[in-house]
Design a protein around this motif. Sequence first.
Motif, PDB file in Angstrom:
ATOM      1  N   VAL A  40      34.469  31.564  31.053  1.00 44.83           N
ATOM      2  CA  VAL A  40      34.055  32.864  31.548  1.00 44.83           C
ATOM      3  C   VAL A  40      35.006  33.364  32.637  1.00 44.83           C
ATOM      4  O   VAL A  40      35.562  32.578  33.409  1.00 44.83           O
ATOM      5  N   SER A  41      35.203  34.691  32.647  1.00 48.53           N
ATOM      6  CA  SER A  41      35.987  35.340  33.704  1.00 48.53           C
ATOM      7  C   SER A  41      35.052  35.754  34.831  1.00 48.53           C
ATOM      8  O   SER A  41      33.830  35.703  34.681  1.00 48.53           O
ATOM      9  N   ALA A  42      35.631  36.237  35.907  1.00 41.18           N
ATOM     10  CA  ALA A  42      34.832  36.749  37.023  1.00 41.18           C
ATOM     11  C   ALA A  42      34.150  38.054  36.607  1.00 41.18           C
ATOM     12  O   ALA A  42      34.651  38.793  35.758  1.00 41.18           O
ATOM     13  N   MET A  43      32.994  38.340  37.214  1.00 46.57           N
ATOM     14  CA  MET A  43      32.215  39.531  36.862  1.00 46.57           C
ATOM     15  C   MET A  43      32.982  40.821  37.189  1.00 46.57           C
ATOM     16  O   MET A  43      33.424  40.999  38.335  1.00 46.57           O
ATOM     17  N   THR A  46      35.419  41.810  40.201  1.00 47.90           N
ATOM     18  CA  THR A  46      35.339  40.840  41.309  1.00 47.90           C
ATOM     19  C   THR A  46      36.713  40.386  41.794  1.00 47.90           C
ATOM     20  O   THR A  46      36.965  40.326  43.004  1.00 47.90           O
ATOM     21  N   THR A  47      37.605  40.053  40.855  1.00 48.15           N
ATOM     22  CA  THR A  47      38.915  39.516  41.265  1.00 48.15           C
ATOM     23  C   THR A  47      39.686  40.560  42.084  1.00 48.15           C
ATOM     24  O   THR A  47      40.267  40.240  43.127  1.00 48.15           O
ATOM     25  N   ASP A  48      39.638  41.828  41.617  1.00 46.67           N
ATOM     26  CA  ASP A  48      40.308  42.897  42.379  1.00 46.67           C
ATOM     27  C   ASP A  48      39.679  43.053  43.763  1.00 46.67           C
ATOM     28  O   ASP A  48      40.377  43.263  44.754  1.00 46.67           O
TER      29      ASP A  48
END
Length: 254
Positions: A40-43, A46-48
């Motif tokens: 899974v990636s971040a929601m 979120t990363t930005d």
Amino acid sequence: MALIVQKYGGSSVADAESIKRVAKRIVETKRKGNNVAVVVSAMGDTTDDLIDQAMSIDSNPPAREMDMLMTAGERISMSLLAMAIHAAGERAYSFTGSQAGFMTDARFGAAHIKSVKPERVAHVVHDGKIAIVAGFQGINADGDYTTLGRGGSDTSAVALAVALGADICEIYTDVDGIFTADPRIVPSARRIPSISYDAILEMASCGSKVLALRCVEYAQRFNMPLHVRSSFSHRMGTLVVPEGVDARKLPDLE
Ligand code: ASP
Ligand code: MG
């Protein structure tokens, strides 16, 4: 029994409702009689948002601390997704990149995977439970957290699929696969039902960003079939299969 690795991108797990929807889909795949591991990636963004927070403190933050911060995004989505699967009646366990055995080199922010030894993940999956693995992260030889570069969860998913000996790696996104042009911009764009690794690599090098380049190279090197599809529909997406493999025999195609 097939072993399926599913990867869900940030747009598929953007909020609590989406996480529940994805959990339902994972549970359905499991209940059809498959073993399932999920990356899974971040929601959502979120990363930005984490990058913006770092920049508001220091415009040139230490690379080690930046990676420590960036790995937090996927920890949030993986644990919430595991909770949602529990709530939907199946057993799920989340793992960070290091718990899942992702060893990388020491290039913070652009680390390369050196090996994947997913013993704990394999144990959980072969025990009939669902493993959720944080994408885009690993650990270097010094024991520090690293990230693979933006969009790196696709590569994590393929690397996990290869290490587990999965039958297919499904990459879930917000469009029904790979199109002749971006369907959000060009309405007449057509879905490509099946494509070779080489053709996809060519598209990627021309700036099309359906899949991370490194993920496709990895899949090609280890002959891992990919199915790029939407988490918002049950339609067939785009299959990327090695030469000589009968695509109709791949699991979970409906
Ligand atoms: N969350 C990371 C990013 O936004 C990794 C990924 O989504 O693949 O780049
Ligand atoms: Mg992301």
